[in-house]
Design a protein around this motif. Sequence first.
Motif, short mmCIF file in Angstrom:
data_model
loop_
_atom_site.label_atom_id
_atom_site.label_comp_id
_atom_site.label_asym_id
_atom_site.label_seq_id
_atom_site.Cartn_x
_atom_site.Cartn_y
_atom_site.Cartn_z
N ARG A 91 0.79 -1.25 -0.01
CA ARG A 91 0.04 -0.09 -0.02
C ARG A 91 0.92 1.23 -0.08
NH1 ARG A 91 -2.16 3.59 3.67
NH2 ARG A 91 -1.01 2.63 5.48
N HIS A 92 1.92 1.33 0.72
CA HIS A 92 2.81 2.44 0.61
C HIS A 92 3.66 2.54 -0.51
CE1 HIS A 92 2.39 3.61 5.01
NE2 HIS A 92 2.74 2.33 5.32
N GLU A 125 0.84 4.16 -2.85
CA GLU A 125 0.62 5.63 -2.50
C GLU A 125 2.01 6.33 -3.23
OE1 GLU A 125 -0.15 5.87 1.48
OE2 GLU A 125 -2.10 5.03 1.31
N ALA A 126 3.12 5.94 -2.92
CA ALA A 126 4.43 6.65 -3.42
C ALA A 126 4.28 6.69 -4.82
CB ALA A 126 5.54 6.11 -3.08
N GLN A 144 2.02 6.58 -6.89
CA GLN A 144 0.93 7.78 -7.11
C GLN A 144 1.44 9.38 -7.10
OE1 GLN A 144 -2.87 7.26 -4.99
NE2 GLN A 144 -4.00 8.78 -6.43
N ARG A 145 2.02 9.54 -6.06
CA ARG A 145 2.68 10.86 -5.90
C ARG A 145 3.70 11.41 -6.70
NH1 ARG A 145 2.47 8.89 -0.27
NH2 ARG A 145 4.57 8.65 -0.45
N GLU A 167 -10.00 9.56 -9.61
CA GLU A 167 -10.76 8.71 -8.46
C GLU A 167 -11.76 7.70 -8.84
OE1 GLU A 167 -9.65 12.53 -6.83
OE2 GLU A 167 -10.68 12.07 -8.81
N GLU A 210 -9.21 4.87 -10.68
CA GLU A 210 -8.29 4.23 -9.91
C GLU A 210 -8.65 3.95 -8.47
OE1 GLU A 210 -4.99 6.89 -9.18
OE2 GLU A 210 -4.26 6.81 -11.11
N ASP A 211 -9.75 4.59 -7.75
CA ASP A 211 -10.18 3.91 -6.44
C ASP A 211 -11.51 3.69 -6.54
OD1 ASP A 211 -7.77 5.24 -5.56
OD2 ASP A 211 -8.60 7.23 -5.49
N LYS A 245 -5.55 0.27 -10.42
CA LYS A 245 -4.93 -0.16 -9.18
C LYS A 245 -6.16 -0.93 -8.53
CE LYS A 245 -4.03 3.72 -7.14
NZ LYS A 245 -3.48 4.58 -6.59
#
Length: 400
Positions: free
Chosen positions: A182-183, A186-187, A189-190, A260, A263-264, A290
């Motif tokens: 998960r980390h 998220e990285a 995506q940033r 959103e 991806e989410d 994702k």
Amino acid sequence: MDPLSVLRDFAARGELEKITQVGEEFRFGAGGEYAFPCSAATAYRSKLGGHYTLDALLFFLRHHHLKHTDYLQSARLRRLPTVTLPDRRPLLDYLLGRTSSSSALAIDLLPSAPDPPAPLEHSRGVSSDDPARAGDGDGDVDYVAMIRALERPLKDREALLACRNRDFLAVLAAATRREEERHRAEALQRKDGLVARTRLAGAAGPPAASDAAAAAAAGDDPAEPKPRTLLKAGKVGEGVPIILVPSASQTLITIYNVKEFLEDGVFVPTDVKTKAMKGARPERVTVQKKLSRDRAVAAYEVRDKPSALKPDDWDRVVAVFVLGKEWQFKDWPFKDHVEIFNKIIGFFVRFEDDSVESAKMVKQWNVKIISISKNKRHQDRAAALEVWDRLEAFMRSRSH
């Protein structure tokens, strides 16, 4: 006699009206031949565990003609224990004498032999050598103490976790692995959009200095293995595949909320996104798949201005979210709708309770209609996954 036998005897004879409450006890008969505490436990066990009290059984006998929901409400208003639905029929048959015995009877709480009727003062006598009776002189039988005296605790909450040949190391390792993934997601995506597009261009070898710097700024380790990336654009064009969305505000999917949604798996209205946005309006957005457990990452570039596309960019256009209006395709480099939707997969996102007229034009095109709910946001994920599944199937057919 025990409370259950006395109550059953009076119920079978239809003499429930001869049972009166005086203070905290029930007295049976006009002369008070028997008296028991209202909350005395009886020998009848519930299928859910525990023994029914005398006041619960008497209230049930007097109100068994009610519907179960009405009976429950009446009992709760009087703060009385209730009889469960599975126990209603067998309990009523036993109390009214229709059946002579029941498997729910606790033998240890029944008398070994029937006792002769005793006067009120004798039924309340106290035996000084009986440890199961209360010591305050009122003669109440402490049935809870009798039950606890027979209990044999086998395990406590800590002993239950001490399983032979079992440990929780695998559970801890799996949870840690999911947290690390998960980390990393998220990285990723940033990261800067340029780094993402560079990776998607299919460049092999170690990352460039600018890529490594961007990865470090995003909190990623450049030496750490990254998820596989699907790099094929599908046709003649090279680079990131392009998805076009309408620039009109009356459509559901726009450049503001497409990230959103895809991806989410969450639909956020455009007006909500625009109010929360800081900075200028984005010209393009990079989205990645994702919503699956697959480590492969499929990324696409989303734009909403077809007029800004160069001739080579049109070879990279693979999908379009249609508005349902003819003017959306003005100045597109295609002959008609047939050619457009043979080369590009089309999606039309609508609310499931919208009128049929809103999709009347779209039904004439080779476009997949995706319906979402206005309020049930947990259903958005299924709609987004349907878009991804059809898009990936279309990309495979193009590559062939």
